[in-house]
Design a protein around this motif. Structure first.
Motif, PDB file in Angstrom:
ATOM      1  N   MET A 178       9.146   2.328  -8.519  1.00 51.06           N
ATOM      2  CA  MET A 178       7.510   2.773  -8.122  1.00 51.06           C
ATOM      3  C   MET A 178       6.879   2.136  -9.542  1.00 51.06           C
ATOM      4  O   MET A 178       5.450   1.639  -9.163  1.00 51.06           O
ATOM      5  N   ASP A 184       0.416  -4.306  -7.057  1.00 51.35           N
ATOM      6  CA  ASP A 184      -0.821  -2.834  -6.827  1.00 51.35           C
ATOM      7  C   ASP A 184      -2.487  -3.928  -5.849  1.00 51.35           C
ATOM      8  O   ASP A 184      -2.424  -5.037  -6.989  1.00 51.35           O
ATOM      9  N   SER A 239       8.883   1.119  -1.149  1.00 54.48           N
ATOM     10  CA  SER A 239       8.470   2.341  -1.473  1.00 54.48           C
ATOM     11  C   SER A 239       8.635   3.263  -0.155  1.00 54.48           C
ATOM     12  O   SER A 239       8.232   4.118  -0.363  1.00 54.48           O
ATOM     13  N   CYS A 240       8.986   3.143   0.871  1.00 50.19           N
ATOM     14  CA  CYS A 240       9.866   4.239   2.443  1.00 50.19           C
ATOM     15  C   CYS A 240      10.987   4.819   1.718  1.00 50.19           C
ATOM     16  O   CYS A 240      11.287   6.108   2.027  1.00 50.19           O
ATOM     17  N   LEU A 272       6.225  -1.654  -8.683  1.00 49.12           N
ATOM     18  CA  LEU A 272       5.271  -2.087  -7.445  1.00 49.12           C
ATOM     19  C   LEU A 272       4.225  -1.473  -8.168  1.00 49.12           C
ATOM     20  O   LEU A 272       3.452  -2.424  -8.304  1.00 49.12           O
ATOM     21  N   LYS A 273       3.484  -1.006  -8.822  1.00 51.13           N
ATOM     22  CA  LYS A 273       2.129  -1.030  -9.145  1.00 51.13           C
ATOM     23  C   LYS A 273       1.893  -1.775 -10.322  1.00 51.13           C
ATOM     24  O   LYS A 273       1.216  -2.360 -10.248  1.00 51.13           O
ATOM     25  N   GLU A 303       7.762  -2.925   1.347  1.00 53.57           N
ATOM     26  CA  GLU A 303       7.541  -2.259   2.430  1.00 53.57           C
ATOM     27  C   GLU A 303       8.464  -1.244   2.472  1.00 53.57           C
ATOM     28  O   GLU A 303       8.565   0.602   2.651  1.00 53.57           O
ATOM     29  N   TYR A 354       2.693   3.106   2.508  1.00 49.21           N
ATOM     30  CA  TYR A 354       4.457   3.153   3.162  1.00 49.21           C
ATOM     31  C   TYR A 354       5.060   3.993   2.205  1.00 49.21           C
ATOM     32  O   TYR A 354       5.135   3.912   1.083  1.00 49.21           O
ATOM     33  N   TYR A 355       5.166   5.050   2.629  1.00 43.04           N
ATOM     34  CA  TYR A 355       5.774   5.863   0.962  1.00 43.04           C
ATOM     35  C   TYR A 355       7.058   7.105   2.247  1.00 43.04           C
ATOM     36  O   TYR A 355       7.532   6.739   3.638  1.00 43.04           O
ATOM     37  N   ASP A 393       1.317  -1.041  -0.220  1.00 40.94           N
ATOM     38  CA  ASP A 393      -0.120  -0.105   0.116  1.00 40.94           C
ATOM     39  C   ASP A 393       1.060   1.283  -0.133  1.00 40.94           C
ATOM     40  O   ASP A 393       0.924   1.398   0.828  1.00 40.94           O
ATOM     41  N   THR A 394       1.174   1.765  -1.198  1.00 37.46           N
ATOM     42  CA  THR A 394       1.703   2.816  -0.951  1.00 37.46           C
ATOM     43  C   THR A 394       1.725   3.903  -0.790  1.00 37.46           C
ATOM     44  O   THR A 394       2.570   5.520  -0.279  1.00 37.46           O
ATOM     45  N   SER A 395      -0.089   4.828  -0.308  1.00 35.48           N
ATOM     46  CA  SER A 395      -0.442   5.098   0.726  1.00 35.48           C
ATOM     47  C   SER A 395      -0.180   5.720   1.853  1.00 35.48           C
ATOM     48  O   SER A 395      -0.394   6.545   2.161  1.00 35.48           O
TER      49      SER A 395
END
Length: 367
Positions: A343, A351, A291-292, A346-347, A288, A167-168, A163-165
């Protein structure tokens, strides 16, 4: 079609990747499935707030709370599926009800064969007697096919997601606030996960001690610590003594269970994730951490190599000197990949929404 879902552990307080897998799968299904109906079977009552956030007020989703009678899965869940006339049961906990109507199909998600090595029968039974098996990595699928006499086409590989919303990369102010909360100073390597033999914690701690010993004269590494997050089971408490025997007690810190809100911040603040397991069926902390914006040091075996795919530092999990050298290597250069490429990777592959569509396509095979 009426789909049942074993949600028995979904509301665990100390969630692991398996609980999060089901949470994101159900939430995604509730966004786009307008044809099937679902019943989730819980052990305890979910609050209205939790339920509505999970299924987004989708009225095609309902739930039942089942009391345990001797065996929750083999008696309570089994009886509920029969009385509710479930068409398909989705199970993700490596166990399925033995007794059920012959017309009911079972789809099992297998997160890794390390569970079969620990628990034995239930995971093996789930694989053999499910109508379809979802493996979370190609590595897991290959391990199943090596172990059991089943056909290749019974198993479909569908990756987990990130969940990139959530884990950023977090800002310095957030990072410092959470570091202060846990008493962390300076730069640190970070581990997050469960504790057990396959997680290779002793070798990682010994490799970190070797790193400190080999490079203690270099000023750049004076402030480095190794922070480990995750609940330590009673039978593994002895791991706390290892840093003392290696004379690095002041450089290793065990946090215990880390709340979900703090985890992305701790990852963001880390120099690198240390995740050098002996075996993983997937390895969600790798995604995760990437993504961070954190570097990742992980194993060159099992699914961790598959999931990292050119974005991580790889090392042998049994070679302490090599792990130590890889730690040093990670300090010697900037991130070696393009952020936009990461990114996109990951997408494309991880996803939750798209991968839940793939899960739905498996369930719809039995219409």
């Amino acid at each position: 079609m009426l789909i049942g879902i074993d949600a028995s552990r979904l509301k665990e307080k100390n969630k692991t990747g398996t609980e999060n897998y089901l949470y994101y799968t159900v939430k995604s299904l509730s966004k786009f499935d307008t044809e099937n109906e679902y019943i989730l079977y819980f052990r305890e009552q979910p609050s209205d707030t939790y339920w509505n956030s999970l299924v987004l007020n989708n009225t095609r989703f309902s739930y039942r709370v089942l009391k345990k009678f001797l065996s929750w899965t083999q008696l309570s869940l089994s009886a509920a599926c029969m009385s509710d006339h479930i068409n398909i049961l989705l199970c993700i906990w490596h166990t399925i009800p033995v007794f059920h109507k012959p017309s009911m199909k079972i789809v099992s998600v297998i997160h890794g064969l390390e569970y079969s090595k620990m628990g034995g029968g239930p995971a093996i039974y789930s694989i053999l007697f499910s109508d379809k098996v979802i493996a979370v990595s190609n590595f897991t699928k290959s391990e199943i096919l090596k172990l059991l006499p089943i056909k290749d086409d019974k198993i479909q590989v569908i990756y987990e997601g990130v969940d990139t919303s959530v884990y950023y990369k977090r800002n310095e102010e957030e990072v410092e606030r959470v570091k202060n909360k846990y008493g962390i100073k300076g730069r640190y390597l970070f581990y997050i996960g469960t504790f057990g033999l396959r997680k290779n914690i002793p070798n990682m701690i010994q490799a970190f001690a070797r790193f400190i010993q080999n490079y203690s004269n270099e000023t750049d590494f004076k402030d480095i610590t190794f922070i480990l997050g995750g609940k330590i089971p009673q039978e593994y408490e002895g791991i706390r003594e290892l840093p003392k025997t290696l004379n690095i007690e002041d450089k290793v810190k065990f946090l215990g269970y880390v709340p979900e809100d703090d985890l992305p911040v701790l990852i963001s603040g880390a120099h690198a994730l240390m995740y050098v397991s002996k075996s993983e069926g997937f390895g969600l902390p790798i995604l995760e951490s990437l993504s961070c914006g954190a570097k990742v040091i992980t194993s060159n075996v099992s699914a961790t190599k598959e999931v990292g795919d050119g974005f991580v530092y790889l090392t042998g999990p049994s070679d302490i000197e090599q792990i130590s050298s890889t730690i040093y290597k990670s300090f010697g250069a900037d991130i070696f990949y393009n952020r936009e490429d990461l990114m996109a990777y990951l997408k494309t592959n991880f996803d939750w929404y798209e991968n839940s569509r793939k899960i739905l396509s498996v369930l719809n095979m039995f219409k």
